[in-house]
Design a protein around this motif. Structure first.
Motif, PDB file in Angstrom:
ATOM      1  N   GLN A  71      -6.848  12.609  34.193  1.00  0.00           N
ATOM      2  CA  GLN A  71      -5.699  13.428  33.834  1.00  0.00           C
ATOM      3  C   GLN A  71      -5.062  12.968  32.531  1.00  0.00           C
ATOM      4  N   HIS A 113      -9.070  22.173  37.963  1.00  0.00           N
ATOM      5  CA  HIS A 113      -7.867  22.921  38.346  1.00  0.00           C
ATOM      6  C   HIS A 113      -6.920  22.053  39.166  1.00  0.00           C
ATOM      7  N   ARG A 114      -7.461  21.173  40.000  1.00  0.00           N
ATOM      8  CA  ARG A 114      -6.583  20.257  40.734  1.00  0.00           C
ATOM      9  C   ARG A 114      -5.860  19.319  39.769  1.00  0.00           C
ATOM     10  N   ASP A 132      -3.216  21.353  37.991  1.00  0.00           N
ATOM     11  CA  ASP A 132      -2.074  21.608  38.877  1.00  0.00           C
ATOM     12  C   ASP A 132      -1.127  20.413  38.873  1.00  0.00           C
ATOM     13  N   GLU A 133      -1.700  19.205  38.930  1.00  0.00           N
ATOM     14  CA  GLU A 133      -0.865  18.003  38.934  1.00  0.00           C
ATOM     15  C   GLU A 133      -0.170  17.821  37.593  1.00  0.00           C
ATOM     16  N   GLU A 155       0.601  20.159  35.477  1.00  0.00           N
ATOM     17  CA  GLU A 155       1.629  21.191  35.366  1.00  0.00           C
ATOM     18  C   GLU A 155       2.846  20.813  36.201  1.00  0.00           C
ATOM     19  N   ARG A 156       2.615  20.246  37.383  1.00  0.00           N
ATOM     20  CA  ARG A 156       3.726  19.804  38.232  1.00  0.00           C
ATOM     21  C   ARG A 156       4.577  18.768  37.508  1.00  0.00           C
ATOM     22  N   LYS A 200      -0.345  26.047  32.612  1.00  0.00           N
ATOM     23  CA  LYS A 200      -1.580  26.767  32.929  1.00  0.00           C
ATOM     24  C   LYS A 200      -1.427  28.253  32.619  1.00  0.00           C
TER      25      LYS A 200
END
Length: 265
Positions: free
Chosen positions: A19, A49-50, A53-54, A56-57, A63
């Motif tokens: 990441q 994508h996982r 997602d993290e 973006e969180r 995204k």
């Protein structure tokens, strides 16, 4: 744990490390597809994508359908790594123009914008100065310049902005009175300056309150745009400084609204 190649000669040993490297890639490119990232890091699109997602969180990336971007939107401000790379020459020209309004022997305040940070190398020629800032990288640079008295505006450290925010920061600012403040923000349109985050708005507003002179520094990529929160009316600034790429219609708007401005060559 099985090691995976990241496609650039390195190895990714954990999702966290991958990441971090995805963040670097997105900051460098601005935008990239999930498929490209999957091929680059040797993992599945689902795994990418996982990761996204993290990220973006955490507020690091944004995204969109099929990919990810570090570029700002009306509700998302780019992280500091991306902003440091974007519009560098324009920001430097604006900063060079801005320091013409700094007098030796005065006190100034800089916000956590990468545009105002471009003023720092030029300030070495204007000492003695007292400079206050909440931007950690600016503190590092200013601490190395002889003749500059650094005032650090502390608070809760925010890694996405590399700066200090929150109630403590507001109290630090409120305890000062400076001759001039130089700020930048995410968007300018019509009679107003805008920003995506209310906590950033609070800090910038407080900085404007404690300064005798107020300067807004804006590269042309931010002009003619809005963001979620109104920061202040442009009439709150003594001067707006833009680069030579500023659209003619934006400059005409400034004139119509009686906003003083300078164009940096």
């Amino acid at each position: 744990m099985t090691e995976q190649h990241n496609g650039r000669g390195g190895r990714v040993r954990s999702p966290e490390e991958r990441q971090r490297q995805i963040t670097d890639v997105v900051a460098e490119r601005g935008s990239i597809s999930a498929q490209e990232l999957a091929a680059m890091f040797g993992v599945s699109v689902m795994t990418v994508h996982r990761d996204l997602d993290e990220l973006e969180r955490q507020g690091v990336v944004r995204k969109f359908r099929g990919g990810v971007t570090a570029q700002p939107s009306g509700v998302f401000e780019s992280n500091v790594a991306y902003r440091q790379k974007a519009m560098r020459e324009q920001k430097r020209a604006i900063a060079r123009q801005a320091v013409r309004h700094v007098e030796p022997g005065t006190s100034i305040m800089l916000d956590d914008a990468t545009t105002t940070a471009q003023m720092i190398p030029f300030l070495a020629e204007l000492t003695p100065l007292r400079v206050a800032t909440n931007y950690l990288e600016a503190m590092r640079q200013l601490s190395q310049i002889k003749g500059i008295g650094l005032m650090a505006l502390g608070g809760d450290y925010d890694p996405l902005h590399d700066s200090f925010l929150g109630t403590t920061c507001l109290e630090c600012i409120d305890a000062l009175r400076v001759d001039a403040v130089f700020v930048s923000t995410s968007a300018l349109s019509g009679k107003y300056a805008y920003h995506q985050e209310d906590r950033i708005v609070a800090v910038k507003r407080k900085m404007l309150e404690v300064a005798a002179k107020r300067y807004l520094l804006m590269d042309h990529s931010k002009l003619g745009k809005v963001a979620l929160h109104k920061l202040v009316p442009l009439s709150a600034f003594d001067l707006v400084i833009v680069d030579a790429g500023a659209p003619a219609e934006v400059l005409a708007d400034l004139e119509r609204n009686n906003v003083a401005y300078e164009v940096a060559s």
